[in-house]
Design a protein around this motif. Structure first.
Motif, mmCIF file in Angstrom:
data_model
loop_
_atom_site.group_PDB
_atom_site.id
_atom_site.type_symbol
_atom_site.label_atom_id
_atom_site.label_comp_id
_atom_site.label_asym_id
_atom_site.label_seq_id
_atom_site.Cartn_x
_atom_site.Cartn_y
_atom_site.Cartn_z
ATOM 1 N N CYS A 19 2.578 1.060 -0.110
ATOM 2 C CA CYS A 19 1.780 2.264 0.394
ATOM 3 C C CYS A 19 1.590 2.011 1.879
ATOM 4 O O CYS A 19 1.648 2.957 2.778
ATOM 5 C CB CYS A 19 0.576 2.460 -0.429
ATOM 6 N N HIS A 20 0.987 0.825 2.152
ATOM 7 C CA HIS A 20 0.721 0.557 3.527
ATOM 8 C C HIS A 20 1.700 0.435 4.390
ATOM 9 O O HIS A 20 1.929 1.039 5.733
ATOM 10 C CB HIS A 20 -0.089 -0.919 3.665
ATOM 11 N N PHE A 21 2.983 -0.056 4.090
ATOM 12 C CA PHE A 21 4.113 -0.019 4.686
ATOM 13 C C PHE A 21 4.363 1.498 5.272
ATOM 14 O O PHE A 21 5.044 1.898 6.481
ATOM 15 C CB PHE A 21 5.338 -0.768 4.148
ATOM 16 N N GLU A 23 2.526 4.154 5.292
ATOM 17 C CA GLU A 23 1.718 4.567 6.074
ATOM 18 C C GLU A 23 1.739 4.200 7.773
ATOM 19 O O GLU A 23 1.634 4.827 8.632
ATOM 20 C CB GLU A 23 0.231 4.429 5.616
ATOM 21 N N THR A 24 1.973 2.825 7.728
ATOM 22 C CA THR A 24 1.844 2.238 9.066
ATOM 23 C C THR A 24 3.207 1.428 9.511
ATOM 24 O O THR A 24 3.375 1.489 10.694
ATOM 25 C CB THR A 24 0.818 1.243 9.093
ATOM 26 N N GLY A 25 4.427 1.438 8.758
ATOM 27 C CA GLY A 25 5.338 0.778 9.351
ATOM 28 C C GLY A 25 5.160 -0.793 9.247
ATOM 29 O O GLY A 25 6.180 -1.240 9.983
ATOM 30 N N ARG A 26 4.236 -1.413 8.846
ATOM 31 C CA ARG A 26 4.231 -2.771 8.978
ATOM 32 C C ARG A 26 3.715 -3.409 7.700
ATOM 33 O O ARG A 26 3.182 -2.755 6.734
ATOM 34 C CB ARG A 26 3.286 -3.095 10.140
ATOM 35 N N VAL A 28 1.055 -5.373 5.190
ATOM 36 C CA VAL A 28 -0.356 -5.379 5.180
ATOM 37 C C VAL A 28 -1.015 -6.952 5.297
ATOM 38 O O VAL A 28 -0.193 -7.788 4.871
ATOM 39 C CB VAL A 28 -0.803 -4.837 3.672
ATOM 40 N N LYS A 29 -1.889 -7.220 6.084
ATOM 41 C CA LYS A 29 -2.417 -8.496 6.120
ATOM 42 C C LYS A 29 -3.172 -8.937 4.931
ATOM 43 O O LYS A 29 -4.036 -7.959 4.453
ATOM 44 C CB LYS A 29 -3.183 -8.423 7.500
ATOM 45 N N GLU A 32 -6.847 -7.468 5.155
ATOM 46 C CA GLU A 32 -7.046 -6.144 4.782
ATOM 47 C C GLU A 32 -6.947 -5.406 3.406
ATOM 48 O O GLU A 32 -7.290 -4.514 3.143
ATOM 49 C CB GLU A 32 -5.722 -5.261 5.448
#
Length: 87
Positions: A19-21, A23-26, A28-29, A32
């Protein structure tokens, strides 16, 4: 933790990372995530699961001729592989 609980937590990391990918294209750390919920091995297992999911997703996107999405997936997995080599 028992193996089944740890496996479930890895799946949760994979889902969150996917989901994070989108939303942001990167990637998740670890910082986070709810750091009290996951340990290092669950995070690593989860992001490896993300790489597997992105493989399938990028094949589907390539069939739709979506080059930009395929390149984004490739770059993320390439960066992930580089980071995993440092462990």
């Amino acid at each position: 933790r028992p193996g089944s609980v740890s496996q479930l937590l890895e799946e949760m990391v994979t889902l969150h990372a996917f989901c994070h990918f989108f939303e942001t294209g990167r990637l998740v750390k670890f910082s986070e995530l709810r750091t009290g919920c996951f340990d290092d091995s669950e995070y690593i297992g989860g992001v490896i699961g993300l790489a597997q999911e992105l493989n399938q997703y990028s094949v589907e996107r390539s069939m739709a001729m979506d080059t930009a999405s395929v390149v984004l997936c490739r770059d993320l997995v390439d960066a992930l592989n580089g980071q995993l080599m440092t462990f």
